[in-house]
Design a protein around this motif. Structure first.
Motif, PDB file in Angstrom:
ATOM      1  N   ILE A   1       0.768  -1.247  -0.065  1.00 21.45           N
ATOM      2  CA  ILE A   1       0.177  -0.017   0.167  1.00 21.45           C
ATOM      3  C   ILE A   1       0.870   1.115  -0.263  1.00 21.45           C
ATOM      4  CG2 ILE A   1      -1.401   1.390   1.388  1.00 21.45           C
ATOM      5  CD1 ILE A   1      -3.017  -1.209   2.083  1.00 21.45           C
ATOM      6  N   THR A   2       1.869   1.240   0.829  1.00 20.80           N
ATOM      7  CA  THR A   2       2.979   2.349   1.052  1.00 20.80           C
ATOM      8  C   THR A   2       3.400   2.726  -0.363  1.00 20.80           C
ATOM      9  OG1 THR A   2       3.326   2.015   3.310  1.00 20.80           O
ATOM     10  CG2 THR A   2       4.668   3.385   2.297  1.00 20.80           C
ATOM     11  N   ALA A   3       4.054   1.766  -0.995  1.00 21.52           N
ATOM     12  CA  ALA A   3       4.648   1.779  -2.194  1.00 21.52           C
ATOM     13  C   ALA A   3       3.821   2.279  -3.332  1.00 21.52           C
ATOM     14  CB  ALA A   3       5.294   0.356  -2.493  1.00 21.52           C
TER      15      ALA A   3
ATOM     16  N   SER B   1       0.515   9.943   8.936  1.00 23.05           N
ATOM     17  CA  SER B   1      -0.096  11.188   9.111  1.00 23.05           C
ATOM     18  C   SER B   1      -1.542  10.867   8.881  1.00 23.05           C
ATOM     19  CB  SER B   1       0.466  12.114   8.356  1.00 23.05           C
ATOM     20  OG  SER B   1       0.217  12.047   6.935  1.00 23.05           O
ATOM     21  N   GLU B   2      -2.550  11.457   9.242  1.00 25.17           N
ATOM     22  CA  GLU B   2      -3.983  11.398   8.850  1.00 25.17           C
ATOM     23  C   GLU B   2      -4.146  11.437   7.478  1.00 25.17           C
ATOM     24  OE1 GLU B   2      -8.420  13.190  10.233  1.00 25.17           O
ATOM     25  OE2 GLU B   2      -6.603  13.626  11.256  1.00 25.17           O
ATOM     26  N   THR B   3      -3.638  12.303   6.700  1.00 28.30           N
ATOM     27  CA  THR B   3      -3.597  12.668   5.272  1.00 28.30           C
ATOM     28  C   THR B   3      -3.410  11.262   4.678  1.00 28.30           C
ATOM     29  OG1 THR B   3      -3.468  14.855   5.342  1.00 28.30           O
ATOM     30  CG2 THR B   3      -3.118  13.908   3.251  1.00 28.30           C
ATOM     31  N   PHE B   4      -2.248  10.825   5.100  1.00 23.59           N
ATOM     32  CA  PHE B   4      -1.635   9.574   4.254  1.00 23.59           C
ATOM     33  C   PHE B   4      -2.754   8.383   4.365  1.00 23.59           C
ATOM     34  CE2 PHE B   4       1.017   5.681   4.846  1.00 23.59           C
ATOM     35  CZ  PHE B   4       1.300   5.151   3.462  1.00 23.59           C
ATOM     36  N   ILE B   5      -2.954   8.216   5.764  1.00 20.99           N
ATOM     37  CA  ILE B   5      -3.729   7.044   6.186  1.00 20.99           C
ATOM     38  C   ILE B   5      -5.043   7.341   5.535  1.00 20.99           C
ATOM     39  CG2 ILE B   5      -5.083   5.748   7.989  1.00 20.99           C
ATOM     40  CD1 ILE B   5      -2.026   5.085   8.226  1.00 20.99           C
TER      41      ILE B   5
ATOM     42  N   GLU C   1      -5.421   8.178   2.396  1.00 24.44           N
ATOM     43  CA  GLU C   1      -5.230   7.668   1.135  1.00 24.44           C
ATOM     44  C   GLU C   1      -4.957   6.053   1.050  1.00 24.44           C
ATOM     45  OE1 GLU C   1      -5.816   9.064  -1.606  1.00 24.44           O
ATOM     46  OE2 GLU C   1      -6.441  11.083  -0.490  1.00 24.44           O
ATOM     47  N   ALA C   2      -4.264   5.706   2.197  1.00 23.38           N
ATOM     48  CA  ALA C   2      -4.141   4.375   2.447  1.00 23.38           C
ATOM     49  C   ALA C   2      -5.533   3.506   2.702  1.00 23.38           C
ATOM     50  CB  ALA C   2      -3.032   3.847   3.426  1.00 23.38           C
ATOM     51  N   ARG C   3      -6.114   4.038   3.075  1.00 23.07           N
ATOM     52  CA  ARG C   3      -7.252   3.474   3.755  1.00 23.07           C
ATOM     53  C   ARG C   3      -8.397   3.142   2.332  1.00 23.07           C
ATOM     54  NH1 ARG C   3      -9.564   2.701   8.206  1.00 23.07           N
ATOM     55  NH2 ARG C   3      -8.092   4.455   9.240  1.00 23.07           N
ATOM     56  N   GLY C   4      -8.286   4.350   1.508  1.00 13.77           N
ATOM     57  CA  GLY C   4      -9.138   4.245   0.138  1.00 13.77           C
ATOM     58  C   GLY C   4      -8.411   3.032  -0.712  1.00 13.77           C
ATOM     59  N   LEU C   5      -7.109   3.208  -0.875  1.00 17.48           N
ATOM     60  CA  LEU C   5      -6.509   2.069  -1.698  1.00 17.48           C
ATOM     61  C   LEU C   5      -6.924   0.875  -1.155  1.00 17.48           C
ATOM     62  CD1 LEU C   5      -4.783   1.310  -3.718  1.00 17.48           C
ATOM     63  CD2 LEU C   5      -2.707   1.758  -2.237  1.00 17.48           C
ATOM     64  N   ARG C   6      -6.725   0.552   0.217  1.00 22.70           N
ATOM     65  CA  ARG C   6      -7.019  -0.830   0.681  1.00 22.70           C
ATOM     66  C   ARG C   6      -8.464  -1.234   0.229  1.00 22.70           C
ATOM     67  NH1 ARG C   6      -7.848  -1.903   7.129  1.00 22.70           N
ATOM     68  NH2 ARG C   6     -10.016  -0.699   6.253  1.00 22.70           N
ATOM     69  N   ALA C   7      -9.409  -0.310   0.484  1.00 21.93           N
ATOM     70  CA  ALA C   7     -10.956  -0.519  -0.068  1.00 21.93           C
ATOM     71  C   ALA C   7     -11.094  -0.978  -1.522  1.00 21.93           C
ATOM     72  CB  ALA C   7     -11.767   0.563   0.368  1.00 21.93           C
TER      73      ALA C   7
END
Length: 484
Positions: A205-207, A343-347, A349-355
Motif C-alpha cells: 500500500i505504501t509503495a 499522518s492522517e492524510t496519508f492513512i 489515502e491508504a484506507r481508500g486504496l485498501r478499500a
C-alpha cells in the motif's frame, strides 16, 4: 460427503439418449477423481427433478453404472461410488484446448520472483532452522480458541457479519494506539492507524501511494525479498544501498531519493541495529533532502537481552516516517495481521486504496485478536516466547562457536535468528539439498540480495521453531556439511 445434484448438467449437443448421457456424467466424475469412493450420489428423484427428466431414466442409468461396478446400491439408503470403481488415470487428460498466448496476454509476470522457501512440511524435519514459523509448544491455542468463540457470540454479531466498508475494528485499533505503539515511543490517534493484511500488504500500500515511474526508492541490501518485489511493481527507479554492522549508513544515501525503506531496529536479514546517532542523522538528512522513510519495525517484541531501541518513528518530529508493524511474528504468521501508522492524510489515502482491493480484514479475525490482546494473553505469550528464545539462543551460540562457524550478524537485543557466513569457497546453495536430506532446514542468502550471487556465502539460521534439545545435533550436522 454427498455429491450435490447441482454438479450435473445436460448437454443439448450430446448425441445419444438421456440415459447414456447421465451414465457418462457420473462415470466421468469418477474417472476424473471428482467423485471419491464411498461418496453418496443424489437420489434418483432429486437428480431427475434437477435435470428435468423422468425418474425412471435416472434409475436405469444408475443400474447400468452398478452393473459396470461404478456404483453400488445400499437398499433404501441410496447409491454410492463403488470402492472397486475404476481408478482415475495418473495423468488426467486435459479436455480444454488452451490456445491463448499467455506470454503476450499477461502484462507483467509475478511468478518468477525470488522468495525464501518455506517448506510445507517443515515441522516434520528434526532440525528446522526456519524463520518466522509458529512453535506449537509455545502458542496459547486454548485462550485463542476461547477468544475466537466469544467473537462468534451474539454480542459481536455485527463485527462478525457486518460490512465495515473501509473501517477497522475499533477495539483492535484502540489497543494498538493505547498499548502497542506507546511501547515503541509512538503516540497516534485512531485516524492515523490502518489495519493491514500483515506487513507485506502494508508495504505494498505504501509503495503504491508514494512511488511511480518518475520517483526513486532506496532500499537496504540485503533486504526482505518481498519488499524488493513490491517496489519493482511500481516501476520506480530503484537504488539499493549496502548495509554494514550498524545497519544503513545515512551518508551512503543518494541525494535525489523520494522514499527510503528501512529496518533500523532489526535489519532484515543481517539483524543489525541502527544506533541512535545514525537514526538522528537519518532524520536530519530526510529533512534536508526532503524524502520520506518507511520503517518496518518487525520483531521488536523479541527483545530478551536488552530493551529494544526506540522506534525511528518515535524520534520523528516532521511526520516523515511511516511506521509498519505486525503481529504475524509474535502471534503466528497465518494470522496476517499488521498495521500502518502515519499522518492522517496519508492513512486516509491508504484506507481508500485498501478499500479498492479488499475493503477491510475479516471482522471476526480483528475482534478475536482484540480480545486476545486486551485480556493479557498476548503479553503472557510474548514473555513465554522470550524465555524460550533466550534459552535457545544461548544453546545455539555455544554450538556455533564450538563448531567453529562464522556469525555474520546477531541482533543485540535478542531476535530469533542468526545471519551466518559460509567458510571461504563454499556455495550455500549447493549445500541446501544435502542438508535437507539429513533433516536440517536452513534459509540460503541469495533471495535477500539484489544480486543473487552476493548471497551465496550467507544463510539465515533461526531458532524460533526448533527445540533447544535438538540444536546441538543440528548445528553439528550443518558444520559437517559445510566442511565436506
Amino acid at each position: 460427503m454427498p455429491i450435490s445434484e447441482e454438479t450435473f448438467f445436460l448437454d443439448p449437443r450430446f448425441e445419444g439418449t438421456l440415459q447414456s448421457q447421465i451414465q457418462q456424467l457420473v462415470a466421468e466424475g469418477i474417472l476424473s477423481g471428482r467423485f471419491q469412493p464411498g461418496e453418496k450420489l443424489p437420489s434418483s428423484r432429486k437428480l431427475a427433478n434437477h435435470l428435468g427428466v423422468s425418474r425412471i431414466t435416472v434409475t436405469l442409468a444408475y443400474n447400468e453404472l452398478i452393473a459396470d461396478d461404478y456404483l453400488t446400491s445400499a437398499g433404501r439408503s441410496g447409491y454410492y461410488v463403488s470402492h472397486s470403481a475404476p481408478p482415475p488415470p495418473e495423468i488426467p487428460q486435459n479436455r480444454s484446448n488452451d490456445t491463448v498466448d499467455w506470454a503476450r496476454a499477461i502484462g507483467q509476470s509475478y511468478s518468477n520472483v525470488r522468495q525464501v522457501d518455506k517448506p510445507s512440511g517443515w515441522g516434520g524435519f528434526p532440525y528446522p532452522f526456519v524463520y518466522g514459523q509458529a512453535d506449537p509448544t509455545l502458542f496459547d491455542q486454548q485462550n485463542w480458541r476461547l477468544c475466537a468463540l466469544q467473537a462468534l457470540g451474539k454480542k459481536d454479531f455485527t463485527s462478525l457479519t457486518g460490512d465495515f466498508a473501509d473501517r477497522d475494528d475499533p477495539q483492535l485499533v484502540e489497543f494498538i494506539a493505547r498499548h502497542t505503539l506507546p511501547r515503541r515511543g509512538i503516540l497516534a490517534r485512531p485516524e492515523e492507524i490502518l489495519i493491514t493484511v500483515g506487513a507485506q500488504n502494508a508495504l505494498w500500500i505504501t509503495a503504491q501511494l508514494l512511488l511511480g515511474q518518475r520517483r526513486k526508492a532506496v532500499f537496504e541490501n540485503p533486504c526482505y525479498p518481498g519488499l524488493r518485489e513490491v517496489l519493482g511493481q511500481t516501476r520506480c527507479h530503484l537504488s539499493p544501498v549496502d548495509v554494514d554492522e550498524k545497519g544503513l549508513d545515512p551518508e551512503k544515501l543518494p541525494s535525489d531519493l523520494d522514499v527510503l525503506f528501512a529496518t533500523p531496529s532489526h535489519q532484515c536479514p543481517t539483524t543489525a541495529t541502527m544506533p541512535i546517532e545514525r537514526r538522528r542523522a537519518l532524520l536530519e538528512k530526510a529533512r534536508a533532502d526532503d524524502f520520506l522513510i518507511v520503517e518496518d519495525d518487525y520483531e521488536f517484541e523479541m527483545s530478551f537481552l536488552t530493551t529494544a531501541s526506540p522506534a525511528l518513528k518515535s524520534l520523528d518530529e516532521d511526520g516523515r516516517v511511516i511506521y509498519v508493524g505486525s503481529f504475524s511474528k509474535s502471534l503466528f504468521p497465518g494470522l496476517r495481521l499488521g498495521y500502518l501508522v502515519g499522518s492522517e492524510t496519508f492513512i486516509r489515502e491508504a484506507r481508500g486504496l485498501r478499500a479498492t482491493i479488499l475493503r477491510h480484514l475479516p471482522g471476526h479475525i480483528q475482534r478475536t485478536a482484540a480480545y486476545f490482546l486486551s485480556r493479557g494473553h498476548y503479553d503472557a505469550l510474548v514473555r513465554r516466547i522470550r524465555l524460550a528464545l533466550h534459552e535457545r539462543r544461548e544453546v545455539m551460540d555455544r554450538a556455533i562457536r564450538t563448531q567453529g562457524l562464522e556469525i555474520a550478524g546477531a541482533a543485540q537485543f535478542g531476535g530469533s535468528s542468526y545471519w551466518m557466513a559460509t567458510p571461504p569457497g563454499v556455495n550455500i546453495d549447493e549445500k541446501v539439498e544435502a542438508l535437507r536430506k539429513r533433516g536440517v532446514l536452513i534459509e540460503p542468502g541469495m533471495p535477500f540480495f539484489e544480486d543473487a550471487e552476493d548471497g551465496r556465502g550467507y544463510f539465515r539460521l533461526a531458532y524460533s521453531s526448533i527445540p533447544a534439545s535438538r540444536i546441538n545435533d543440528g548445528i553439528r550436522i550443518l558444520a559437517e556439511e559445510l566442511r565436506s
